[in-house]
Design an enzyme around this catalytic site. Structure first.
Site, PDB file in Angstrom:
ATOM      1  N   PRO A   2       0.847  -1.310   0.046  1.00  0.00           N
ATOM      2  CA  PRO A   2      -0.209  -0.151   0.073  1.00  0.00           C
ATOM      3  C   PRO A   2       0.597   1.355   0.052  1.00  0.00           C
ATOM      4  O   PRO A   2       1.584   1.434   1.038  1.00  0.00           O
ATOM      5  CB  PRO A   2      -0.703  -0.027   1.351  1.00  0.00           C
ATOM      6  CG  PRO A   2      -0.657  -1.407   1.846  1.00  0.00           C
ATOM      7  CD  PRO A   2       0.703  -1.991   1.051  1.00  0.00           C
ATOM      8  N   GLU A   3       0.952   2.007  -1.110  1.00  0.00           N
ATOM      9  CA  GLU A   3       1.251   3.402  -0.996  1.00  0.00           C
ATOM     10  C   GLU A   3       0.154   4.407  -1.333  1.00  0.00           C
ATOM     11  O   GLU A   3      -1.103   4.016  -1.247  1.00  0.00           O
ATOM     12  CB  GLU A   3       2.427   3.514  -2.208  1.00  0.00           C
ATOM     13  CG  GLU A   3       3.548   2.548  -2.222  1.00  0.00           C
ATOM     14  CD  GLU A   3       4.661   2.299  -3.512  1.00  0.00           C
ATOM     15  OE1 GLU A   3       4.481   3.658  -4.005  1.00  0.00           O
ATOM     16  OE2 GLU A   3       5.093   1.464  -3.418  1.00  0.00           O
TER      17      GLU A   3
END
Length: 273
Positions: A2-3
């Site tokens: 997750p960015e």
DNA sequence: CCCGGAACCTGAAGGC
DNA sequence: TGCCTTCAGGTTCCGG
């Protein structure tokens, strides 16, 4: 992993399920996921509170609560927030469950136990040190130039520094550098004005496109409904080791920069001219 | 302040 | 088949 685009998607898709809902019960299947306060205090202060909003800052998710406290969640590498029926068994590797008053349960699943939850009075002590949001108007080419000026650190590492720019991680840093023809080991101070402007455009375009595709599911990233995003289908270099570059056919290489795998095309992204 | 490296953590995948 | 190594990487901490 997750960015920014993945965390933004989680926030957007969680919102309709949790907004205005009251937390009726908290179950911790692995107490280490709560960084502060103690597990016991965490449970007692959370139960009975309504969730009044969710924001995103960098890769953090601050939930605002009716008590005025903030629940700050970080998914780190392998975390996901899944919406389930509250009668259902939580998925494997679920570390915490927040039961809500609409028959749903918010499950924090995280195989690698990197994820973190904090319950705090003032969210700014956690998220106040972050750099600018790359998709907001204040992130100008001039600001990017200031951030990179006089820095001898490799570009790959600079783009991943959360106190310089918030939300970019390894995958999107690799993609932005490829789009601009910049080798990951080039230093910040070595970039020309022209390259900085091009990089600025690439960062915004790539992040926006990834949000439109609901994030990249390279490994264990899932949307709250359990489905995957499709942004990884657009990747030009990230996780494409030894596969031919879409532009010139040269095999994509992988090197370590600050202990992070960095994928790039040696021909499209030369270190020196 | 600037910069680099290790530690945290565990499942998947590849080599022998 | 089974053991061992490598890879994945966001953040924090520690050293120079």
């Amino acid at each position: 992993m997750p960015e920014l685009p993945e965390v933004e998607t989680v926030k957007n898709e969680l919102l309709p399920y949790v907004i205005g809902r009251k937390i009726t019960k908290v179950t911790l299947l692995w107490e280490g996921i709560v960084k502060e306060p103690s597990a016991e205090e965490f449970r007692s202060r959370l139960v009975g509170q309504a969730i009044t909003g969710i924001a995103r800052r960098g890769k953090y998710l601050p939930f605002s609560l009716s008590s005025g406290d903030a629940l700050i969640i970080h998914l780190k590498m392998t975390g996901s927030l899944l919406i389930k029926q509250n009668s259902a068994e939580p998925p494997e590797y679920t570390r915490a469950v927040l039961y809500l008053d609409n028959d749903t349960a918010l499950c924090f699943r995280d195989p690698r136990k990197f994820g973190v939850m904090r319950l705090v009075n003032d969210k700014d002590t956690i998220i106040g040190k972050l750099g600018p949001e790359p998709l907001e108007a204040g992130f100008t080419p001039q600001l990017l130039a200031q951030i990179l000026a006089k820095r001898k650190t490799p570009m790959k590492a600079l783009l991943c520094e959360q106190h310089l720019i918030a939300g970019i991680g390894s995958m999107y840093a690799d993609e932005a550098l490829f789009a601009t023809g910049i080798h990951p080991l080039r230093t910040g101070e070595s970039l020309t004005q022209r390259e900085i402007e091009s990089l600025h455009r690439a960062i915004r375009r790539i992040l926006w496109a990834a949000i439109e595709n609901k994030g990249a599911s390279v490994n264990t990233y899932y949307r709250p409904d359990g489905t995957k995003g499709t942004a990884h289908n657009q990747f030009k270099v990230a996780h494409r080791f030894k596969q031919p570059c879409f532009v010139c056919g040269t095999p994509i290489e992988r090197i370590k920069v600050r202990n992070r795998g960095s994928y790039f095309c040696p021909r499209c992204q030369p270190l020196s001219t």
